[in-house]
Design an enzyme around this catalytic site. Sequence first.
Site, short mmCIF file in Angstrom:
data_model
loop_
_atom_site.label_atom_id
_atom_site.label_comp_id
_atom_site.label_asym_id
_atom_site.label_seq_id
_atom_site.Cartn_x
_atom_site.Cartn_y
_atom_site.Cartn_z
CE LYS A 26 -2.16 -1.36 3.71
NZ LYS A 26 -3.05 -1.40 4.87
CB CYS A 27 4.29 1.79 -0.57
SG CYS A 27 5.63 3.00 -0.69
N GLY A 28 3.16 4.32 -2.20
CA GLY A 28 3.21 5.04 -3.46
C GLY A 28 4.25 4.49 -4.43
CG PHE A 29 8.20 4.52 -3.79
CD1 PHE A 29 8.70 5.26 -4.85
CD2 PHE A 29 8.22 5.06 -2.52
CE1 PHE A 29 9.23 6.53 -4.64
CE2 PHE A 29 8.74 6.33 -2.30
CZ PHE A 29 9.25 7.08 -3.36
CB THR A 30 2.97 -0.43 -4.51
OG1 THR A 30 3.07 -0.27 -3.09
CG2 THR A 30 2.51 -1.85 -4.80
#
Length: 176
Positions: free
Chosen positions: A55-59
Amino acid sequence: MIKYFIGVVVMSLSSAAFAACPDLYNHQFTTLQGNKINLCDYQDKPILVVNTASKCGFTPQFETLEGLYKRYQSKGLLVVGFPSNDFRQELASDKEVGDFCINTYSVKFPMITKTSVTGPNANPLHKQLIAITKQSPMWNFYKYVILPGGKQVYAFSSEVDPASEEVMGKIKPFLK
């Protein structure tokens, strides 16, 4: 007599090979699919280690990591993901993480069961990577490149794309 002699030789080689495994590689992990991975088996190959979170912006980097794995696995690259909730952005269970990785990004590279990558509870490999590079993961999708033999280890921030020249420039000279 010959069978016994061969058995002794094989045992000696196996023991010698195990003893020759540098400390940095002397780790076994279980993947999200329940398979075992022994880093000693990859000590002669470049390894890209990435701590991940669903659930990360870098996913979206999963897509790039999987692309690198597909393209370079046969040339010796091991990409290995370490799902972690250290930054409070990972799903609750290994099953949820595995399902997410497969269903959303078709991840086939080895993903280790959830673990910690920072602080006193960091898994032993990450403790070593932090000690060597003097850089602890500051966020999800922090990357370490371990070159064959563990003679050089590089750390890259989350912002650095895994396919960037900065990362791949370290890895490509060691691909076969």
